[in-house]
Design a protein around this motif. Structure first.
Motif, PDB file in Angstrom:
ATOM      1  N   ASN A  18      36.522  42.942  43.841  1.00  0.00           N
ATOM      2  CA  ASN A  18      37.692  42.657  43.008  1.00  0.00           C
ATOM      3  C   ASN A  18      37.720  41.197  42.571  1.00  0.00           C
ATOM      4  OD1 ASN A  18      38.648  45.268  43.094  1.00  0.00           O
ATOM      5  ND2 ASN A  18      39.964  44.908  44.858  1.00  0.00           N
ATOM      6  N   THR A  19      37.340  40.302  43.463  1.00  0.00           N
ATOM      7  CA  THR A  19      37.299  38.883  43.112  1.00  0.00           C
ATOM      8  C   THR A  19      36.223  38.625  42.073  1.00  0.00           C
ATOM      9  OG1 THR A  19      38.024  38.341  45.354  1.00  0.00           O
ATOM     10  CG2 THR A  19      37.077  36.554  44.039  1.00  0.00           C
ATOM     11  N   SER A  22      37.416  39.728  38.741  1.00  0.00           N
ATOM     12  CA  SER A  22      38.345  38.742  38.177  1.00  0.00           C
ATOM     13  C   SER A  22      37.582  37.581  37.560  1.00  0.00           C
ATOM     14  CB  SER A  22      39.298  38.214  39.252  1.00  0.00           C
ATOM     15  OG  SER A  22      40.101  39.245  39.763  1.00  0.00           O
ATOM     16  N   VAL A 145      39.201  44.030  31.969  1.00  0.00           N
ATOM     17  CA  VAL A 145      40.626  43.790  32.235  1.00  0.00           C
ATOM     18  C   VAL A 145      41.410  45.084  32.086  1.00  0.00           C
ATOM     19  CG1 VAL A 145      42.686  42.552  31.467  1.00  0.00           C
ATOM     20  CG2 VAL A 145      40.504  41.359  31.567  1.00  0.00           C
ATOM     21  N   ARG A 148      41.212  47.357  34.980  1.00  0.00           N
ATOM     22  CA  ARG A 148      41.880  46.827  36.171  1.00  0.00           C
ATOM     23  C   ARG A 148      43.371  46.597  35.907  1.00  0.00           C
ATOM     24  NH1 ARG A 148      39.097  47.954  40.143  1.00  0.00           N
ATOM     25  NH2 ARG A 148      40.055  46.265  41.320  1.00  0.00           N
ATOM     26  N   SER A 151      46.038  45.830  38.548  1.00  0.00           N
ATOM     27  CA  SER A 151      45.785  44.716  39.464  1.00  0.00           C
ATOM     28  C   SER A 151      46.413  43.447  38.890  1.00  0.00           C
ATOM     29  CB  SER A 151      44.282  44.530  39.660  1.00  0.00           C
ATOM     30  OG  SER A 151      43.692  44.048  38.470  1.00  0.00           O
ATOM     31  N   ASN A 152      46.099  42.323  39.513  1.00  0.00           N
ATOM     32  CA  ASN A 152      46.609  41.038  39.027  1.00  0.00           C
ATOM     33  C   ASN A 152      46.060  40.676  37.654  1.00  0.00           C
ATOM     34  OD1 ASN A 152      48.096  40.686  41.353  1.00  0.00           O
ATOM     35  ND2 ASN A 152      46.500  39.497  42.378  1.00  0.00           N
ATOM     36  N   LEU A 153      44.957  41.306  37.247  1.00  0.00           N
ATOM     37  CA  LEU A 153      44.364  41.013  35.947  1.00  0.00           C
ATOM     38  C   LEU A 153      45.221  41.514  34.785  1.00  0.00           C
ATOM     39  CD1 LEU A 153      40.553  41.687  36.411  1.00  0.00           C
ATOM     40  CD2 LEU A 153      41.694  39.506  36.039  1.00  0.00           C
TER      41      LEU A 153
END
Length: 199
Positions: A18-19, A22, A145, A148, A151-153
């Motif tokens: 996941n990192t 990002s 993006v 995802r 997610s935070n994205l």
């Protein structure tokens, strides 16, 4: 060799998938924006009749953006090799890789072109492939993006959309100049007038 290096770096930094996703999406979207801004800077230098050579300040910034996309591509290769990724995410990673390769090949060609011919215009045999690679990378970043979204994205999605649209519009404008090269040489297009000599 490079993928091994990226794998070692990601393992050393304990970067989870996941990192890495990002990092890839941020670099694949931010890189094209830097390239676009530097391209506009380069066009302004053309108006001011600044000396034109490959390692001019705008070109250095352009290829800094290309390098960001290249790093995103290396992380993409690492993720595709180590994980079973399918669907829109896989397509996004592949587009970042393909776009990066096109940009690096076109950049090398642009360097050779500058060495052989000196000044070039907006339209050249190396600029349009470079722009296609940028559009593909921006599209890949957008798809990553988009995949995802939960997610935070998700907050990065509008920026990814705008980046892709700006790069596509820039590419479309340049291709339109191929077919409307007489219009290109009119005073309203003075910023791109050095391209008239290429046509």
């Amino acid at each position: 060799m490079l993928t091994t290096l990226i794998e070692k770096v990601s393992d050393r930094l304990c970067l989870k998938s996941n990192t890495q996703l990002s990092i890839i999406s941020i670099l694949a979207v931010t890189g094209p924006v830097i390239i676009l801004i530097a391209g506009i800077w380069d066009a302004i230098n053309h108006i001011q009749n600044e000396p034109e050579f490959f390692w001019s300040d705008p070109h250095i910034v352009v290829y800094a953006g290309v390098t960001l996309v290249g790093v995103a591509a290396l992380f993409s290769v690492n993720l595709l090799i180590k994980n079973s990724i399918q669907g829109i995410l896989k397509r996004g990673l592949q587009l970042v890789i393909i776009g990066s390769i096109i940009q690096f090949v076109s950049g090398f060609g642009d360097s050779i072109s500058h060495d052989m011919f000196g000044i070039d215009g907006l339209l050249s045999l190396t600029h349009q492939p470079l722009e296609i690679g940028i559009v593909l990378s921006a599209l890949g970043g957008f798809l990553i993006v988009k995949s995802r979204q939960n997610s935070n994205l998700e907050i990065f999605l509008p920026f990814a959309i705008v980046t892709f649209l700006l790069m596509t519009a820039w590419l479309a404008f340049n291709f339109a100049l191929y077919f409307g090269h007489y219009i290109q040489c009119m005073p309203i297009h003075l910023i791109f007038s050095s391209g008239c000599a290429i046509l």
